[in-house]
Design a protein around this motif. Structure first.
Motif, mmCIF file in Angstrom:
data_model
loop_
_atom_site.group_PDB
_atom_site.id
_atom_site.type_symbol
_atom_site.label_atom_id
_atom_site.label_comp_id
_atom_site.label_asym_id
_atom_site.label_seq_id
_atom_site.Cartn_x
_atom_site.Cartn_y
_atom_site.Cartn_z
ATOM 1 N N GLU A 40 21.547 28.392 20.132
ATOM 2 C CA GLU A 40 20.259 28.580 19.975
ATOM 3 C C GLU A 40 19.622 29.313 21.194
ATOM 4 N N TYR A 52 22.179 22.889 29.943
ATOM 5 C CA TYR A 52 22.492 22.564 28.331
ATOM 6 C C TYR A 52 22.372 23.716 27.487
ATOM 7 N N ARG A 54 21.387 24.483 23.678
ATOM 8 C CA ARG A 54 20.988 23.972 22.119
ATOM 9 C C ARG A 54 21.770 24.463 21.189
ATOM 10 N N LYS A 56 22.117 24.513 17.000
ATOM 11 C CA LYS A 56 21.590 24.119 15.519
ATOM 12 C C LYS A 56 22.731 24.032 14.672
ATOM 13 N N GLU A 64 19.455 19.935 15.583
ATOM 14 C CA GLU A 64 19.799 20.291 16.822
ATOM 15 C C GLU A 64 20.364 19.244 17.871
ATOM 16 N N LEU A 66 22.023 19.024 22.180
ATOM 17 C CA LEU A 66 22.235 19.778 23.344
ATOM 18 C C LEU A 66 23.481 19.215 23.834
#
Length: 84
Positions: A40, A52, A54, A56, A64, A66
């Protein structure tokens, strides 16, 4: 045989090779190639280096997580990030 993946290093993802936002939308796969989600957003630190990603996950993408950038390699051909 050379692996089709390139490591996603802080320098690579944040440098001139690829901007961090270009990895958004990539499919994220486990080491066997099974899809676990979609990238994402890439979070950067104070120096502008990626830290990081993210991701989904889940059936409808409601979860979600990381993932540190050191744990993935990019498969540019498939537009995928593969966990190492």
């Amino acid at each position: 045989m050379r692996a089709p993946y390139t490591a996603v290093s802080r320098k690579e993802i944040g440098g001139s090779i690829r901007a961090p936002e270009e990895y958004a939308g990539y499919t994220v796969c486990d080491p066997r190639g099974q899809k676990i989600g979609r990238a994402e957003r890439v979070f950067v630190n104070g120096r502008g280096e990626p830290e990081y990603i993210r991701v989904k996950t889940g059936l409808f993408g409601f979860k979600e997580v990381l993932i540190p950038v050191q744990m993935v390699a990019a498969d540019e051909e498939r537009r995928a990030l593969v966990l190492q």
